[in-house]
Motif scaffolding. Sequence first.
Motif, PDB file in Angstrom:
ATOM      1  N   SER A  86      25.185  71.540  69.692  1.00 19.30           N
ATOM      2  CA  SER A  86      23.871  72.176  69.541  1.00 19.30           C
ATOM      3  C   SER A  86      23.762  72.844  68.174  1.00 19.30           C
ATOM      4  N   GLY A  87      24.881  73.358  67.667  1.00 15.95           N
ATOM      5  CA  GLY A  87      24.903  73.945  66.329  1.00 15.95           C
ATOM      6  C   GLY A  87      25.252  72.938  65.268  1.00 15.95           C
ATOM      7  N   LEU A  88      26.220  72.071  65.542  1.00 20.16           N
ATOM      8  CA  LEU A  88      26.683  71.099  64.549  1.00 20.16           C
ATOM      9  C   LEU A  88      25.626  70.045  64.256  1.00 20.16           C
ATOM     10  N   ILE A  89      24.834  69.698  65.267  1.00 25.52           N
ATOM     11  CA  ILE A  89      23.797  68.666  65.105  1.00 25.52           C
ATOM     12  C   ILE A  89      22.408  69.256  65.312  1.00 25.52           C
ATOM     13  N   GLY A  90      22.193  69.911  66.456  1.00 28.40           N
ATOM     14  CA  GLY A  90      20.902  70.535  66.730  1.00 28.40           C
ATOM     15  C   GLY A  90      20.453  70.307  68.150  1.00 28.40           C
ATOM     16  N   ASN A  91      19.584  71.185  68.639  1.00 26.57           N
ATOM     17  CA  ASN A  91      19.030  71.034  69.969  1.00 26.57           C
ATOM     18  C   ASN A  91      17.746  71.850  70.085  1.00 26.57           C
ATOM     19  N   LEU A  92      16.952  71.536  71.073  1.00 24.39           N
ATOM     20  CA  LEU A  92      15.704  72.248  71.307  1.00 24.39           C
ATOM     21  C   LEU A  92      15.946  73.531  72.095  1.00 24.39           C
ATOM     22  N   GLY A  93      15.204  74.570  71.780  1.00 18.03           N
ATOM     23  CA  GLY A  93      15.203  75.785  72.581  1.00 18.03           C
ATOM     24  C   GLY A  93      16.477  76.584  72.535  1.00 18.03           C
ATOM     25  N   GLN A  94      17.288  76.390  71.499  1.00 20.30           N
ATOM     26  CA  GLN A  94      18.571  77.091  71.436  1.00 20.30           C
ATOM     27  C   GLN A  94      18.850  77.655  70.040  1.00 20.30           C
ATOM     28  N   ALA A  95      17.867  78.263  69.421  1.00 27.57           N
ATOM     29  CA  ALA A  95      18.061  78.808  68.073  1.00 27.57           C
ATOM     30  C   ALA A  95      19.192  79.834  68.056  1.00 27.57           C
ATOM     31  N   ASN A  96      19.261  80.687  69.070  1.00 24.72           N
ATOM     32  CA  ASN A  96      20.324  81.706  69.140  1.00 24.72           C
ATOM     33  C   ASN A  96      21.693  81.064  69.336  1.00 24.72           C
TER      34      ASN A  96
END
Length: 304
Positions: free
Chosen positions: A154-164
């Motif tokens: 989620s941090g290394l690539i990215g994901n929705l709704g998880q900025a924190n």
Amino acid sequence: MSGLMAGKVALVTGAGGGIGRGIALAMAAAGARVVVNDLGVSMSGEGGDSGPAQRVVEEIRAAGGEAVANTDSVSTWAGANAIVQCALDNFGRIDAVVNNAGNLRDRMFFKMNEEEWRSVIDVHLNGTFFVSRAAANYFKDQESGAYVHMTSTSGLIGNLGQANYSAAKLGIAALSKSIALDMQRFNVRSNCIAPFAWSRMTSSIPAETPEEKARVAKLQKMEAGKIGPVAVYLASPAASEVNGQIFAVRANEIILMSQPRPVRSVHMSEGWTPESVGEVAMPAMRSSFFKLERSPDVISWDPI
């Protein structure tokens, strides 16, 4: 007990269930004496119960291992130091720290409030720093030790709704690299695992659309216990040549993740203007731009 961690003491945070429990059990099976840390709170941070940590301790002892429960919080400097002190008080040393404790406050960025931001940063990023720092002087003095940190795609690539969560997890990867660089002279290593596994945290992932349901079905095939063997190896002396790396683990698959490096460059001998950046630099590099992808878009194949 014999094994890769024989004679070692391992501290595992967030070890009352899921991935942390699997790692704690694997550490004990490999011969380590284990500090099982868990607050026993809900995913929203409510309550507090020594039961989850103690149950894992009892599992370890029933199998012939040694373990002690701890319920201090990773999210404070004092709590983190108390967790490390627990290892020293009960076992006289500390050899490995597994930073696994976590929480979730998923919300779209434009709706996220201060508490949702701070609570996730406090547990994941601050907690990883606090516990790592609490052990650092002991590792330094004995000239040995290993850190294993949990990052996320989620941090290394990215994901929705998880900025924190994404910010914290990418921060952990950078923190791990800094620890590896700063501590290598003392024979101390630091590596990351981005785990794919069905756990209490992932069970909160929405499953309303057909796409979301398919993603959850894949995750449910990935057992939390599959992360333990990699964590044990990275924490053990057998991994003496492995430092500053990031591995994704999903079911029976281990993936070495890339780290940011230059991709392309452009040079203008007379210097750049805002206009020439737009007219020359961006078109020259556009073919190498990264797509706006999420973790499941990039790691999209079925678990092995």
